[in-house]
Motif scaffolding. Structure first.
Motif, PDB file in Angstrom:
ATOM      1  N   ASP A  98       0.817  -1.213   0.000  1.00 17.30           N
ATOM      2  CA  ASP A  98       0.000   0.000   0.000  1.00 17.30           C
ATOM      3  C   ASP A  98       0.850   1.262   0.000  1.00 17.30           C
ATOM      4  O   ASP A  98       0.323   2.352   0.206  1.00 17.30           O
ATOM      5  CB  ASP A  98      -0.935  -0.004   1.224  1.00 17.30           C
ATOM      6  N   ASP A  99       2.153   1.124  -0.195  1.00 16.97           N
ATOM      7  CA  ASP A  99       3.030   2.297  -0.183  1.00 16.97           C
ATOM      8  C   ASP A  99       3.105   2.871  -1.578  1.00 16.97           C
ATOM      9  O   ASP A  99       3.698   2.281  -2.472  1.00 16.97           O
ATOM     10  CB  ASP A  99       4.421   1.888   0.313  1.00 16.97           C
ATOM     11  N   GLU A 100       2.520   4.037  -1.780  1.00 21.74           N
ATOM     12  CA  GLU A 100       2.495   4.655  -3.101  1.00 21.74           C
ATOM     13  C   GLU A 100       3.543   5.753  -3.236  1.00 21.74           C
ATOM     14  O   GLU A 100       3.512   6.529  -4.178  1.00 21.74           O
ATOM     15  CB  GLU A 100       1.102   5.241  -3.373  1.00 21.74           C
ATOM     16  N   SER A 101       4.452   5.853  -2.272  1.00 22.77           N
ATOM     17  CA  SER A 101       5.460   6.904  -2.313  1.00 22.77           C
ATOM     18  C   SER A 101       6.705   6.485  -3.067  1.00 22.77           C
ATOM     19  O   SER A 101       7.605   7.293  -3.272  1.00 22.77           O
ATOM     20  CB  SER A 101       5.846   7.322  -0.878  1.00 22.77           C
ATOM     21  N   GLU A 102       6.805   5.232  -3.476  1.00 21.69           N
ATOM     22  CA  GLU A 102       7.988   4.719  -4.160  1.00 21.69           C
ATOM     23  C   GLU A 102       7.662   4.436  -5.622  1.00 21.69           C
ATOM     24  O   GLU A 102       6.595   3.922  -5.951  1.00 21.69           O
ATOM     25  CB  GLU A 102       8.476   3.440  -3.484  1.00 21.69           C
ATOM     26  N   ASP A 103       8.612   4.780  -6.521  1.00 18.20           N
ATOM     27  CA  ASP A 103       8.455   4.445  -7.930  1.00 18.20           C
ATOM     28  C   ASP A 103       8.611   2.945  -8.123  1.00 18.20           C
ATOM     29  O   ASP A 103       9.268   2.256  -7.328  1.00 18.20           O
ATOM     30  CB  ASP A 103       9.514   5.178  -8.762  1.00 18.20           C
ATOM     31  N   ARG A 104       8.008   2.429  -9.197  1.00 16.95           N
ATOM     32  CA  ARG A 104       8.026   0.988  -9.479  1.00 16.95           C
ATOM     33  C   ARG A 104       8.624   0.732 -10.857  1.00 16.95           C
ATOM     34  O   ARG A 104       8.035   0.078 -11.695  1.00 16.95           O
ATOM     35  CB  ARG A 104       6.606   0.426  -9.378  1.00 16.95           C
ATOM     36  N   LEU A 105       9.827   1.292 -11.085  1.00 16.61           N
ATOM     37  CA  LEU A 105      10.459   1.147 -12.399  1.00 16.61           C
ATOM     38  C   LEU A 105      10.830  -0.298 -12.682  1.00 16.61           C
ATOM     39  O   LEU A 105      10.874  -0.717 -13.845  1.00 16.61           O
ATOM     40  CB  LEU A 105      11.697   2.038 -12.476  1.00 16.61           C
ATOM     41  N   ASP A 106      11.100  -1.086 -11.625  1.00 15.29           N
ATOM     42  CA  ASP A 106      11.431  -2.486 -11.867  1.00 15.29           C
ATOM     43  C   ASP A 106      10.252  -3.228 -12.470  1.00 15.29           C
ATOM     44  O   ASP A 106      10.413  -4.097 -13.335  1.00 15.29           O
ATOM     45  CB  ASP A 106      11.876  -3.151 -10.561  1.00 15.29           C
ATOM     46  N   GLU A 107       9.037  -2.883 -12.034  1.00 15.45           N
ATOM     47  CA  GLU A 107       7.852  -3.497 -12.623  1.00 15.45           C
ATOM     48  C   GLU A 107       7.687  -3.063 -14.075  1.00 15.45           C
ATOM     49  O   GLU A 107       7.251  -3.844 -14.924  1.00 15.45           O
ATOM     50  CB  GLU A 107       6.605  -3.118 -11.819  1.00 15.45           C
ATOM     51  N   TYR A 166       3.973   3.834 -13.259  1.00 15.59           N
ATOM     52  CA  TYR A 166       4.944   3.246 -12.349  1.00 15.59           C
ATOM     53  C   TYR A 166       5.628   4.294 -11.486  1.00 15.59           C
ATOM     54  O   TYR A 166       6.534   3.971 -10.725  1.00 15.59           O
ATOM     55  CB  TYR A 166       6.005   2.479 -13.149  1.00 15.59           C
ATOM     56  N   LEU A 167       5.229   5.562 -11.616  1.00 18.92           N
ATOM     57  CA  LEU A 167       5.848   6.636 -10.846  1.00 18.92           C
ATOM     58  C   LEU A 167       4.920   7.080  -9.727  1.00 18.92           C
ATOM     59  O   LEU A 167       3.692   7.089  -9.887  1.00 18.92           O
ATOM     60  CB  LEU A 167       6.176   7.832 -11.748  1.00 18.92           C
ATOM     61  N   ALA A 168       5.508   7.464  -8.627  1.00 25.79           N
ATOM     62  CA  ALA A 168       4.711   7.919  -7.492  1.00 25.79           C
ATOM     63  C   ALA A 168       4.549   9.423  -7.523  1.00 25.79           C
ATOM     64  O   ALA A 168       5.441  10.153  -7.953  1.00 25.79           O
ATOM     65  CB  ALA A 168       5.392   7.500  -6.184  1.00 25.79           C
TER      66      ALA A 168
END
Length: 593
Positions: free
Chosen positions: A10-19, A338-340
């Motif tokens: 539930d943490d939306e403060s981190e980017d998910r570039l790996d995904e 994928y960006l926060a």
């Protein structure tokens, strides 16, 4: 390395570039070197010691701002230059738009059809059988002869003077079959790009003008037959543009528009009949084969063309500019998922977002109202709340039982006078009632009232104007209401033979029924009748918001309600064969050489 997925779910403060790389990995099967560069940029800090942004995430978020705000490449380069000057000297931010696009390029992967609706074969349905006439002096090609679409026994077929001086018993040409269409297009060599020029003629029409305003504007002018023909023509477009069309009425629409086109030939000069007028005769056939018109018309594409034109930065190379900006926006939009902390681009916000829920502040005040008005508003809310209906029926029956010899009108009046106090005593003396019923029985504490600075017209079973907007507070919930000035329904509202609803705004009525709930109101517009200034024509508008704070907002496709349920009847049995095109309703004389 262990990653606690549950902790980060539930943490939306981190980017998910790996995904993101995992999702697009298959696209780089044969371009492993480009994928390696992206991976390196996604791991390289923006400057030594920076833990929040990597080189790739910084570029993507800046491009998100560029695409979302329509910045030019020149302005974006200036911004990058300024940010580079602010950051440490050994930062990895690109110094120009060109360098930034080189970082994003590995993510990006980079028909028009036309038909010439001019000349002797302009009709795409009939082609070789197009009925055309070339004017002698103007050399304009016009498309007449709509009598051939009528039944063979139709009275218009035997008229001469009213048309071109000849009777017309020719058969309607048959549309091309699928095999014929294939034979015509099978040899077409489709060429993409600028090497092939396509001819087309785009007819841009204002639906609101044709369907709503034009029928009102001609009410006070032109001879009656001509006026009715134009209004019938507008009614046809209003009918075919509806979201719901009764298939059983399509034949009626087709027969009606054929007669209307024939009447236009009687009243208008030949130069009026370009191909756009002729193609109206084929619209019902298209609806039968392809469904409602609103699913296929050009308005969404024209709106999107405005978006594409906004991409143009280099007017010398508009196509390349559009392609470049479109690809950049698509890439940025994909990466945005994928960006926060960034919002999606390219999707406009609903203009009522945040307004259909929450508290209004502009013009709002807590005001003391006369007790009679408070009770009238409270009683109206009780009468229109489903949970209170059983108690309404019970009290009416009780009142009638106690007064068996009284008239129904007296029973209703007594019920309205005593129900509030009876309802309050009944509910508050027990505990087996819902919270809503209990708070309604308590009655409102105070009203928030506002004068309506921009009046909206309300219509349910009455027509009128909103004078005040009330918010009735029951502590646990609030009920918005409109206090209205109503038009007398008996003497101030009428319907004419064309199907228009007319109201006299100066005839006030229903003074004891001032209130309606906001959810019951529908918007209409009053346009002064050109033929009689005393009356106003009612034009219906579409509903903008449906639902309340607990329901989803409905994004409905625009639809203009029809004036009447069917086309105007045409009486042609006693049609006199005479020339209708010459006008005698003016005193300007004739031009003579």
């Amino acid at each position: 390395m262990y990653v606690d997925n549950e902790a980060n779910e539930d943490d939306e403060s981190e980017d998910r570039l790996d995904e993101m790389f995992r999702d697009v990995g298959e696209e780089f099967t044969n371009r492993s070197n480009e994928l390696d560069e992206l991976l390196n940029d996604s791991k390289q800090p923006l400057w030594p010691g920076c833990s929040k942004y990597t080189r790739l995430s910084a570029v993507l978020k800046l491009f998100n701002l560029k695409a979302g705000n329509g910045w030019s490449d020149k302005s974006f380069t200036a911004l990058l230059d300024l940010i580079n000057d602010m950051l440490p000297e050994d930062n990895g931010l690109p110094k120009s738009t060109y360098d930034a696009k080189k970082i994003m390029c590995p993510i990006a992967y980079g028909n028009l059809a036309g038909y010439s609706v001019k000349g002797h074969k302009a009709c795409p349905i009939r082609e070789d059988n197009t009925c055309y006439t070339q004017l002698v002096h103007g050399r304009k090609t016009v498309y007449l002869g709509h009598r051939r679409f009528l039944d063979r026994a139709h009275p218009y077929r035997r008229l001469k003077k009213a048309f071109n001086g000849q009777q017309d018993y020719t058969d309607a040409p048959q549309p091309m079959t699928g095999i014929e269409v294939y034979e015509r297009v099978k040899g077409i060599n489709v060429t993409f790009g600028k090497t092939q020029k396509l001819k087309s003629q785009r007819g841009k029409r204002s639906r609101a003008n044709v369907e709503q305003l034009l029928p009102v504007a001609v009410r006070g002018i032109l001879p009656k037959k001509l006026r009715y023909t134009i209004i019938r023509f507008c009614f046809f477009f209003n009918a075919i543009c509806g979201k719901v069309i009764d298939p059983d009425k399509l034949d009626e629409l087709q027969n009606g528009i054929i007669v209307t086109l024939c009447q236009l030939e009687m009243y208008f000069p030949p130069s009026f009949f370009d191909v756009m007028v002729h193609l109206v005769v084929h619209l019902v056939r298209e609806i039968k084969q392809c469904g409602p018109a609103y699913l296929r018309w050009m308005y969404p594409f024209e709106r999107y063309m405005k978006v594409l034109k906004g991409y143009v930065r280099n007017r010398y190379r508009p196509e390349a500019s559009i392609v470049e900006s479109y690809i950049a926006e698509e890439v940025t939009e994909f990466c945005t998922e994928y960006l926060a902390g960034v919002e999606a681009i390219g999707l406009s916000k609903y203009r009522h977002e945040g307004r259909s829920a929450g508290k209004g502040t502009r013009g709002r005040k807590v005001a003391g109202m006369p007790r009679e008005d408070i009770e009238e508003a409270h009683l109206y809310i009780l009468h229109n709340t489903s949970e209170v209906e059983p108690y309404l029926d019970e009290h009416k029956a009780l009142t009638k039982e106690q007064n068996p010899r009284k008239t129904d009108m007296w029973i209703v009046s007594e019920h309205n006078r005593t129900f509030i106090s009876w309802f309050k005593n009944k509910v508050l003396s027990a505990t087996n009632y819902s919270e809503t019923v209990r708070w309604l029985a308590h009655g409102p504490l105070h009203f928030s009232s506002s004068k309506d600075k921009n009046p909206v017209i309300a219509e349910l079973s009455y027509y009128g104007v909103i004078e005040e907007i009330w918010e009735v507070d029951y502590v646990q919930f609030k009920v918005p209401m409109f206090r209205c000035k109503w038009v007398d329904s008996k003497h101030g509202v009428k319907a004419d033979e064309l199907g228009f609803t007319l109201v006299d705004l100066n005839r006030e009525g229903h003074k004891n029924e001032q209130f309606i709930m906001a959810s019951q109101a529908k918007q209409v517009f009053f346009v002064t009748d050109p033929s009689d200034k005393k009356w106003s024509v009612v034009l219906h508008g579409k509903r903008q918001i449906t639902g309340d704070g607990n329901e989803d907002v409905s994004y409905e496709i625009e639809e203009i309600p029809p004036f009447s349920s069917s086309l105007l009847l045409v009486i042609i049995d006693n049609e006199i064969d005479e020339v209708h095109a010459s006008r005698d309703d003016h005193h300007e004389g004739l031009w003579e050489n």
